[in-house]
Each structure stands twice: as structure tokens, then as C-alpha cells.
Design a protein around this motif. Sequence first.
Motif, PDB file in Angstrom:
ATOM      1  N   LEU A 195     -10.158  -8.043  -0.252  1.00  0.00           N
ATOM      2  CA  LEU A 195      -9.763  -9.017   0.762  1.00  0.00           C
ATOM      3  C   LEU A 195      -8.262  -9.252   0.654  1.00  0.00           C
ATOM      4  O   LEU A 195      -7.763  -9.612  -0.413  1.00  0.00           O
ATOM      5  N   ALA A 196      -7.555  -9.028   1.727  1.00  0.00           N
ATOM      6  CA  ALA A 196      -6.111  -9.307   1.746  1.00  0.00           C
ATOM      7  C   ALA A 196      -5.824 -10.005   3.059  1.00  0.00           C
ATOM      8  O   ALA A 196      -5.030  -9.555   3.864  1.00  0.00           O
ATOM      9  N   THR A 197      -6.528 -11.112   3.261  1.00  0.00           N
ATOM     10  CA  THR A 197      -6.605 -11.704   4.594  1.00  0.00           C
ATOM     11  C   THR A 197      -5.716 -12.928   4.781  1.00  0.00           C
ATOM     12  O   THR A 197      -5.823 -13.618   5.783  1.00  0.00           O
ATOM     13  N   ILE A 359      -9.202 -17.486  -3.163  1.00  0.00           N
ATOM     14  CA  ILE A 359     -10.341 -16.911  -3.880  1.00  0.00           C
ATOM     15  C   ILE A 359      -9.982 -16.727  -5.354  1.00  0.00           C
ATOM     16  O   ILE A 359      -8.915 -16.192  -5.666  1.00  0.00           O
ATOM     17  N   TRP A 360     -10.868 -17.171  -6.207  1.00  0.00           N
ATOM     18  CA  TRP A 360     -10.648 -17.012  -7.647  1.00  0.00           C
ATOM     19  C   TRP A 360     -10.705 -15.526  -8.008  1.00  0.00           C
ATOM     20  O   TRP A 360     -11.568 -14.788  -7.520  1.00  0.00           O
ATOM     21  N   ILE A 361      -9.760 -15.093  -8.836  1.00  0.00           N
ATOM     22  CA  ILE A 361      -9.777 -13.703  -9.318  1.00  0.00           C
ATOM     23  C   ILE A 361      -9.503 -13.676 -10.810  1.00  0.00           C
ATOM     24  O   ILE A 361      -8.936 -14.615 -11.371  1.00  0.00           O
ATOM     25  N   ASP A 362      -9.908 -12.576 -11.441  1.00  0.00           N
ATOM     26  CA  ASP A 362      -9.543 -12.383 -12.841  1.00  0.00           C
ATOM     27  C   ASP A 362      -8.205 -11.636 -12.890  1.00  0.00           C
ATOM     28  O   ASP A 362      -7.572 -11.420 -11.869  1.00  0.00           O
ATOM     29  N   THR A 363      -7.779 -11.243 -14.069  1.00  0.00           N
ATOM     30  CA  THR A 363      -6.452 -10.625 -14.165  1.00  0.00           C
ATOM     31  C   THR A 363      -6.433  -9.217 -13.577  1.00  0.00           C
ATOM     32  O   THR A 363      -5.388  -8.593 -13.494  1.00  0.00           O
ATOM     33  N   ASN A 364      -7.590  -8.684 -13.188  1.00  0.00           N
ATOM     34  CA  ASN A 364      -7.629  -7.421 -12.449  1.00  0.00           C
ATOM     35  C   ASN A 364      -7.777  -7.639 -10.943  1.00  0.00           C
ATOM     36  O   ASN A 364      -8.055  -6.707 -10.200  1.00  0.00           O
ATOM     37  N   MET A 366     -10.183  -9.042  -9.512  1.00  0.00           N
ATOM     38  CA  MET A 366     -11.567  -9.018  -9.026  1.00  0.00           C
ATOM     39  C   MET A 366     -12.093 -10.446  -8.965  1.00  0.00           C
ATOM     40  O   MET A 366     -11.807 -11.264  -9.827  1.00  0.00           O
ATOM     41  N   THR A 367     -12.860 -10.732  -7.942  1.00  0.00           N
ATOM     42  CA  THR A 367     -13.481 -12.050  -7.811  1.00  0.00           C
ATOM     43  C   THR A 367     -14.696 -12.105  -8.716  1.00  0.00           C
ATOM     44  O   THR A 367     -15.011 -11.141  -9.423  1.00  0.00           O
ATOM     45  N   ASN A 368     -15.403 -13.214  -8.701  1.00  0.00           N
ATOM     46  CA  ASN A 368     -16.621 -13.286  -9.507  1.00  0.00           C
ATOM     47  C   ASN A 368     -17.757 -12.476  -8.884  1.00  0.00           C
ATOM     48  O   ASN A 368     -18.801 -12.322  -9.484  1.00  0.00           O
ATOM     49  N   ILE A 369     -17.562 -11.947  -7.678  1.00  0.00           N
ATOM     50  CA  ILE A 369     -18.557 -11.050  -7.089  1.00  0.00           C
ATOM     51  C   ILE A 369     -18.158  -9.614  -7.439  1.00  0.00           C
ATOM     52  O   ILE A 369     -17.078  -9.165  -7.051  1.00  0.00           O
ATOM     53  N   PRO A 370     -18.994  -8.886  -8.161  1.00  0.00           N
ATOM     54  CA  PRO A 370     -18.633  -7.518  -8.539  1.00  0.00           C
ATOM     55  C   PRO A 370     -18.345  -6.670  -7.295  1.00  0.00           C
ATOM     56  O   PRO A 370     -19.092  -6.713  -6.322  1.00  0.00           O
ATOM     57  N   GLY A 371     -17.247  -5.939  -7.351  1.00  0.00           N
ATOM     58  CA  GLY A 371     -16.898  -5.066  -6.232  1.00  0.00           C
ATOM     59  C   GLY A 371     -16.043  -5.726  -5.177  1.00  0.00           C
ATOM     60  O   GLY A 371     -15.563  -5.068  -4.266  1.00  0.00           O
ATOM     61  N   LEU A 372     -15.843  -7.034  -5.290  1.00  0.00           N
ATOM     62  CA  LEU A 372     -15.011  -7.733  -4.317  1.00  0.00           C
ATOM     63  C   LEU A 372     -13.703  -8.173  -4.976  1.00  0.00           C
ATOM     64  O   LEU A 372     -13.711  -8.841  -6.013  1.00  0.00           O
ATOM     65  N   PHE A 373     -12.608  -7.759  -4.378  1.00  0.00           N
ATOM     66  CA  PHE A 373     -11.285  -8.081  -4.898  1.00  0.00           C
ATOM     67  C   PHE A 373     -10.548  -8.947  -3.884  1.00  0.00           C
ATOM     68  O   PHE A 373     -10.888  -8.954  -2.701  1.00  0.00           O
ATOM     69  N   ALA A 374      -9.542  -9.665  -4.357  1.00  0.00           N
ATOM     70  CA  ALA A 374      -8.732 -10.462  -3.428  1.00  0.00           C
ATOM     71  C   ALA A 374      -7.279 -10.347  -3.836  1.00  0.00           C
ATOM     72  O   ALA A 374      -6.958 -10.268  -5.028  1.00  0.00           O
ATOM     73  N   VAL A 402      -1.680  -4.367  -8.549  1.00  0.00           N
ATOM     74  CA  VAL A 402      -2.782  -4.554  -9.491  1.00  0.00           C
ATOM     75  C   VAL A 402      -4.115  -4.273  -8.789  1.00  0.00           C
ATOM     76  O   VAL A 402      -4.949  -3.516  -9.290  1.00  0.00           O
ATOM     77  N   ALA A 403      -4.287  -4.874  -7.616  1.00  0.00           N
ATOM     78  CA  ALA A 403      -5.576  -4.786  -6.929  1.00  0.00           C
ATOM     79  C   ALA A 403      -5.902  -3.354  -6.511  1.00  0.00           C
ATOM     80  O   ALA A 403      -7.062  -2.940  -6.544  1.00  0.00           O
ATOM     81  N   GLY A 404      -4.892  -2.614  -6.109  1.00  0.00           N
ATOM     82  CA  GLY A 404      -5.129  -1.233  -5.690  1.00  0.00           C
ATOM     83  C   GLY A 404      -5.783  -0.425  -6.800  1.00  0.00           C
ATOM     84  O   GLY A 404      -6.944   0.014  -6.670  1.00  0.00           O
ATOM     85  N   PRO A 405      -5.085  -0.226  -7.912  1.00  0.00           N
ATOM     86  CA  PRO A 405      -5.665   0.567  -8.996  1.00  0.00           C
ATOM     87  C   PRO A 405      -6.964  -0.021  -9.533  1.00  0.00           C
ATOM     88  O   PRO A 405      -7.895   0.724  -9.858  1.00  0.00           O
ATOM     89  N   SER A 406      -7.062  -1.363  -9.648  1.00  0.00           N
ATOM     90  CA  SER A 406      -8.289  -1.866 -10.265  1.00  0.00           C
ATOM     91  C   SER A 406      -9.488  -1.755  -9.325  1.00  0.00           C
ATOM     92  O   SER A 406     -10.596  -1.504  -9.781  1.00  0.00           O
ATOM     93  N   SER A 407      -9.261  -1.878  -8.016  1.00  0.00           N
ATOM     94  CA  SER A 407     -10.401  -1.662  -7.112  1.00  0.00           C
ATOM     95  C   SER A 407     -10.809  -0.184  -7.132  1.00  0.00           C
ATOM     96  O   SER A 407     -11.995   0.153  -7.011  1.00  0.00           O
TER      97      SER A 407
END
Lengths: 577, 209, 251
Positions: A195-197, A359-364, A366-374, A402-407
Motif C-alpha cells: 500500500l502506497a496510497t 498503517i502500523w509496520i515493522d522495520t521491514n 510489513m504490516t501485521n497482516i502477512p503479505g501486506l506492506f505499507a 525498504v518496502a520494495g526489497p522486503s516485499s
Amino acid sequence: MAKKPKIIVIGGGLAGLMTTIQICENGGEVDLFSVVPVKRSHSVCAQGGINAAKNTKGEGDSTDKHFDDTIYGGDFLANQELPRKMCEAAPGIIDLLDRMGVMFNRTPEGNIDLRRFGGTLYHRTAFAGATTGQQMLYALDEQVRRFESEGKVTKYEMWELMSLVMDEAKTVRGIVALNLYSMELQSFAADSVVLATGGCGLVFGRSTNSTACTGSAASIAYQNGAYYANAEFIQVHPTAIPGEDKNRLMSESARGEGGRVWTYKEGKPWYFLEEWYPKYGNLVPRDVASRAIFKVVKELGLGVDGKDVVYLDLSHIDSKTLDIKLGGILEIYEKFVGDDPRKVPMKIFPSVHYSMGGIWIDTNHMTNIPGLFAVGEVDYAYHGGNRLGANSLLSCIFGGRVAGPSSLNYAKGLEGKSPGSEIFDREVKKQESIHENLFSAEDGENPFKLHEELGRLMTDNVSVLRYNKNLEKTDAELQKLLERYQHISLSDTSRGANPVLPFARELYNMLHLARAITIGALNRNESRGAHYKPDFPERNDKDFLKTSKMKYHPDRPMIEWEDVDQRWIKPRPRKYD
Amino acid sequence: MRAVKKWLQENNFFIRKLHSLSGVVPLGAFLIEHLITNSFAKFGPEVYNQKIEWFQSLPYLYALEYGFIFIPILFHALLGFVFLWAWSDNSARYPYGRNWMYTLQRASGMIVFVFIAYHVWEFRFETQLTGAPVNFDLVANSLSNPLIFYFYVLGITLTVFHFANGLWGFCVHWGITVGPRAQKLSGFLFLALGLVLVYIGLDALWAFR
Amino acid sequence: MTEIQKTVRFKIKRQKDSETQPHWEEFDIPYRAGMNVITALWDIAKNPVTANGQKTTQVAWDASCLEEVCGACTMVINGKVRQSCTALIDHLSQPITLEPMTKFPLVRDLRVNRQRMFDALKRVKAWIPIDGTYDLGEGPKLSAQEQQIGYVLSKCMTCGCCVEACPQYNDRSEFVGAAALSQVRLFNLHPTGKMQKEERLETIMGSGGIEDCGNSQNCVEVCPKEIPLTTSIAELNRQTTLYGFKKIFQK
């Protein structure tokens, strides 16, 4: 050879495009979705510049100082790892953008020029006139177009996210999107979704945001179980031109280049920011400046001509310098107000501008929903309780890196077989039935009118000054609006490029996001960064040096608190005088 | 037809450049020469007829006529008509000076084509068929019809306009005048040239009356 | 005391899709100081009723930034193409007519699909082919003068005004249009972009390229960002001419 990982990126602003570039560069394929052609994303509105401690002015600036200013400016609310890495990466990011062809202003020697911005004492902001965001977006857009012509990116412009497709394990497997030209609903499978909205300014009706910044996609993720963090931290920018359709930003760079804020007191010009904050003067952070203007206008009743405006004055600066460094925003003022800001002071007032929360994300990322990044303004991670000017463009680019490579890594590590078509079909059917219900309603309320009420409610009660009594009332009103939403009808029920249907969908999502923001504000009984309660005027680290995490519940959002990572910088009082 | 289109598309750049060049050299050069030669009519029928005879006595006359006049005119005109295909006029909606010039260039081109076709037929091919001598009297006779006379006034004026404005376009098209200042100056220059040429052309025309 | 509310009369061209016949609808919108066309369109969204009291549908139009930096809200207002956000009511004669741009496939009402312009950017390779986003050090130095030229060109928001007003741009021609051409100039003057100069020139020397320009110069007149489009085109004429000679005489 195995199939290339397929990643869906939603949103084609700076963060989405940078994520896309990173994924393509590392061997992935991207389906890029955007509600507008990506070149028209809201990033174009960013004006003043992008921060990087390049220290080319002999002031002894460093990435450490940038990091400290960022954390301090954010009132210590940000978890420190990502901001620290961001500040360290910043000078390299400027070089990268420069290599992509961004037309940054130059020094006589041909180096990138830097200017001052709020919340720092250093020249740290690289800029391309006063349309830096536009220039950066175009550079990334060009790189993505290159990947598009190589077949690595497929663009779905004028498509809007309607819902996420989740499997039994509550992992994101794809999306359902709406074609805004044909009203066709379609599902798309992917190995991960980013998500980059962007932000949610439209929740406040009029803001400095573009019409696409509804926060709808963030709200969809939130309603699907993603944590929405620090929702209550909404930045109000001190200098905007109030307007009927939107409030147009007058960049902080106007003050960075020497612009002064004043009003009349006892018949004489009163430079109240300079008087109250002698050290930083007009370049105090945005939350401080906005509150000061509010105080002058609302409490002291000293708005210019008795109206809700004060002056932002550039008329003492040489007009050729102004044209080179601030041309873009002067043009905006001239075109929309009709006065020449080179000659007369501009009339401005604070306006909702940016959401630090998201949206909450970790240091990669990723949100708390697996497979969903913000990533980008839609995430919460970089700016704590208040964002420094010119840090947003930086966080978009760094976040994308960060989000590109980690997703992509997540996608590569995905095991097990891909889900069957049932979960996609089911989700499409669900969305179709929502649309059918909207189409069949008759003689109900107009969603645009409802949105107007929402905007007024939020602007009056949840912006600069917040009182618990009003917040409680606001939440009750929001629930009423949600109830009334059940009885809206569309002025247009055709299946072509219907502009009402998507707006109605966004409105629903905005209402839920508005509740998250309001409840967040209600629960935080302190004043920190942009969040200010006159009844609790002090920062309270003991109870509230915590990230608020909102979890969706149909009845009432549920709040959880999470400790803030303060590894490098310990909280200290925040003062700019 | 399709083959022609393909050929045009594949060689677009050189064909267009050649089109614009042909309007200047040889056609523009010939136009200037032609208008000046006609001005000998001011000195009376004898001088004029002498000049005509001199021209008709040139060696390789046919090669010169066809190679430097007829074929370039046909090339320039026919391609011009092909290029008109993509023209959607909007000079009423966007009435800027340059847009009018753009429209007039195309409109004048079409009229000039008719004018030149008539002119060449009358004084070059019809006389060849009938064997009538080409001289002052022939021209004067034809121009004694006021309709034809004013058709010539229009034809010469538009031809010169098409040439002068075409020169302005040529300078832009070949990248000689790039900035707005250079394009403005060249505009004045070619306006002056055009006025001089119209004067020369019409002055000669009146000499036949 | 009753005050008669001042209203603004709008005439809007409505069309459900490209196949249906267009028709005109008129609206009376309450006047407010400083209002623009966008404000009026929103008023219609909130209350879709025509001037003679007929219920109708909301008008479809595109908008995004509302500050004239995104290019989305371009339409034909009182006969001229421009952005509707900067179209202030006080400066327009009434009735104010709103029509969609005519050079692009119509989606609905005032909405068109400008994909052809983005495709043109693809065709002319309007980018700098960087080696990668990894840390490769500083970019090339650039003089302040070159930056000023480049910056102006780089402000193009692909709004379509230039091609809407261009008599050479329509569905009979493949012309890429002034906007894309100007981008070629931009990238050909950048220190790195220069390295692919000839490759980019090749893309505009074919059919639909720079030679399709008819020199009406409407583009530069209507460009809201005052980009010197005709200078860009003439400059590219020079570049392609020289390159053309080089191709003839160096092979």
C-alpha cells in the motif's frame, strides 16, 4: 526457471514508484494500481524540498544531527531505527535523484544548493524551485516508464482498490479493484501487496491534499485487521491559502528563504513568531507555528482585518531571487488570489496537511497482516508526533527502498501452492453486492453532502485544539453519520464511468478512519507534537510515550499501546525558544 | 496507395525536409527571378519580348524547366496536399497571429496551386499546343479580362505570401531560428521581403495593362 | 430583508460515453467570492439539479491537486483549453461553458483518456537510463543556468493543453505533440541524458515525430506552465537537422 514474483503496488506517488523501481531492479514484476494516472499523484504538491545532511555550507551538519532534529521534531514518538537509517541514507538519496535528472537548484559551482527549513538550524534542504515533489515524482515516473516499456511493470491507472483478498491463514493474496472508467470489478492475485496510497486529508473536508487523498485504501487495510497507528497525529500546516475547494499550501520554504509571519497589533506589525521564539524565529516546527497562529487569531482576536488570516511576507526579498527559488508557489498565489506576493504580503491560515499516523509496520515495512506492506504517508513510522518539513519526500523514497526489497523477499519466500480461484471469486461477489445495494437505493442522502458534514465536524473538533468533551461528541456524530450512510443513494446509477459510486465507497472508509483518528485523540490525554489538548498542555512520557495502535471493530475501534524504541535518543523537553 | 503511405512514413524526416527545401530552392529562387524578369514589362513590349526570347534560347531548356520548375512544383504541391490530411483548423477558436499564419499558409498553398496550374497551362502548354507565340501581347491580351487580371493580383500576392511565410517556417524547421526573439526578427525580415516582392510582382502586372 | 443570491450560469456538455450523442445542461450555482470552476462542479455533485429544476446526474470530471501542478482537471472552458482549478469565476464571462477536450477518447462528460500522451513519452524515451539505484556517488555537475532551462521544461505536467490546441494533433495523425518533444529537449540537455541524444532523436525523426509539427505555435500560447515549447521544437529541429546531415555524410 521459476515464475517471477508478482507484487501489487497500490498508489503511484513517490513511495509507490520507488517501491516499484526497487522491485523491478531486483527481478520482480509489478502490477501498479492508481486512482489517477501516476504522474498526477499527490506527491506533485510537495513544494519546498527534501532533507539530507550533505553539509555543503560548512555548518557542521551531519546525519546524526538530522536524526536528532527528526526525533526531537517528532516529540520522541517515532520508533528510532527506521528514522535513523533514513537520515543516514539521505545524502545518497539526493545523489540518486540527481542522477535520475531531478533539476535541483544549483550553487555557482554547479553543486546542489541547500536551503533552510523548519525545525532545524542548518541548511539541509535540497530543492527544485518550489515544486520539488513534482520534479521528484516525474523523475521516478520516468524510471518506471522505462521499466514499463521493458515489460516489468503493468500499470492499472484509473483503478481503485476496493478490498483485499485474504486466504484462510489471513494472509494477503491479492486485491479486488474497480475500473473507474467502466465500473468493472476484477480480482488480481499477487505474492505480496504494497500500500502506497498516501494520506487522508479529505477526512477533514478541505485540506492541502489532492482529491485522491481519501485514506480509503488505508481504511480498507484497517478494516481488514491491520493496525492503524498514531492515528491522532494529524499535521496542520501553518501557512496555507484558505479556499472554497481546498486550502492551497504555501510552502515552508517561503519562511526558509526569509519569509516573515506577522499581523497588526495596536496598529503596528507584530512579528509574533520572532518575538516568541527568538532562536528559531519563523522556522519553528509546524505544530508550534500553527498553534501560535491559532492563538493570535482565535484567542487574541488579532487576525488581519478581523478575519481568520495572518500575513506571510516575502515582499522585502529581491523578486528575482524569489522567482528562482520560490517561483512555483508565487505563481499559485498569483493565480488563485490575484495578488503579487513579491509586492504584497500573502494572507494565510493553518490547514490540515499531513498524517504522521498510518498503517502500523515493522522495520521491514510489513504490516501485521502477512503479505501486506505499507509505505509513504500511509505508514506511521518516520515522523512521530510531528513531521519536519522536507522529511516527507525523504521518507517516501527511503521507505520505498525498504518496502520494495522486503516485499520481494517475502514473495520469494512464499511457500505452498497458490490459492484457488474461490477466494477471489468470493471477494468479487461480495463487492458486487455492495455496489448493487448502492445502485438500488433511492431518494437517500447525497454522499457529497455527508462528506461536507464529516469535514466540518473533523476540522472543528479534531485539528489544532482538542477537547475531550468535543472528541466524545465527535465520535457520537461520526456514528450517526455511519448510520446515515446506510441510507444514501447515488445521483447516478449508470455503469459507465460513474463518479458517484467510487466516492460513496471512499466515504464509508473515510468515516471509519475518522473514528480511529478521533478515538486516538480522545485516549491520548497529553500534548505531544501536533496533538494538543489545552486541558492537558504538557507532554506525559510516563503514560503516553507510546504508539497508539487502533484495531478495527465494527462497534468501536479498540486501542492498544506499544512502547517506543528509544535506543539512540532519550526524551528531553522540546523547546524552540 | 498503401505503399505510398509506407514510403512516406519510413522516409518521413527526409521527405519533409526536402519538401520545405524545395519551396526555397529551387521554387523560391525561381519565383524571385520570375518576378524580376516580368518587371522588364515596365520598359515596354520590345525589352520584355527580348528577355523572353533570351530565355527560350537557353540550352537544355526542357531539362531546366522540368528539373528546376515543374517537377519541384509538383513535388512540393502534391506532398503539401498529402500533409493537409492531418490538418484540423482551429484558428477561430485560438485566434493567435501564428495560428492564422499557419492556416493562411495552407489555404494560400491550395489557391496558389490552382493559380500556378492555370498560369502554366495558359502561357506554357496551351501555347505549345496552338503554336501561339509567347510574348507581351499574349500576356496583355489575357490580362485585359478584369477577372483574369484580379485573379493574377490574388495569385501573385498569395504566392509571395506563401513563399515569405514559408521562408519563416523554413528557418524554424531547419533549426536556424530557435528562440522567440530570433523567430520574431525573422518574421519582420520576411514580411519586408514579402512586401517588396508583392510590389515588384504587382507593379509588373500593371505594366501589362 | 431578503437578499437576492447571486448565481453563476453554467452550460455543460454532457455525454454518457463516446457512442451516445452529447447534449447540453445548464446549471445555476450560488456565487461565492474567489470560487473556481471546480467549486461549482462540486456544488453540482452535492445537488445535481439543472437550472430548470430537473434532476440529473453528477457531472464526471477529473481532478487531483487543484493547484495546477498535476494537470488532471484540464477541460475546454468558454472555448479554450485550460485547467479548471485556476479558472476563477470572476474572470470568466457567463454562461460559462464546459466541454471535454476534443483530441482524446471521451470517457464521460468532461472526462477524457489522455493515454496517448503517456505513450508518446514512452516512444521518445523520456528518461535518463541510470545504471541502477545503488549508491554510485554524486550526479554530474550542472550549471545554474542549465538548471534553470531544464527546470522550466521539467515542469510539464502532461495536461494536454498544447496538443488540444494543436491543429496537427488529431486521430488522423500520429503526432507525438509538443509536450513529448519538449521532454526530448530536456533529456538531451542533461549531462547524462546527452549520452543517448541520438537514440532519442531517432525516435522523433520517424512518422508522427517532429516533422509533423505544423508550426502554428498554439502550444506555447496555451501552455499553463509557460514552457517555451516552440523553442524546444525549433531546438530539436536544429538537432535533428544536424544529426540528419551526419547520417548522410558520415556513413
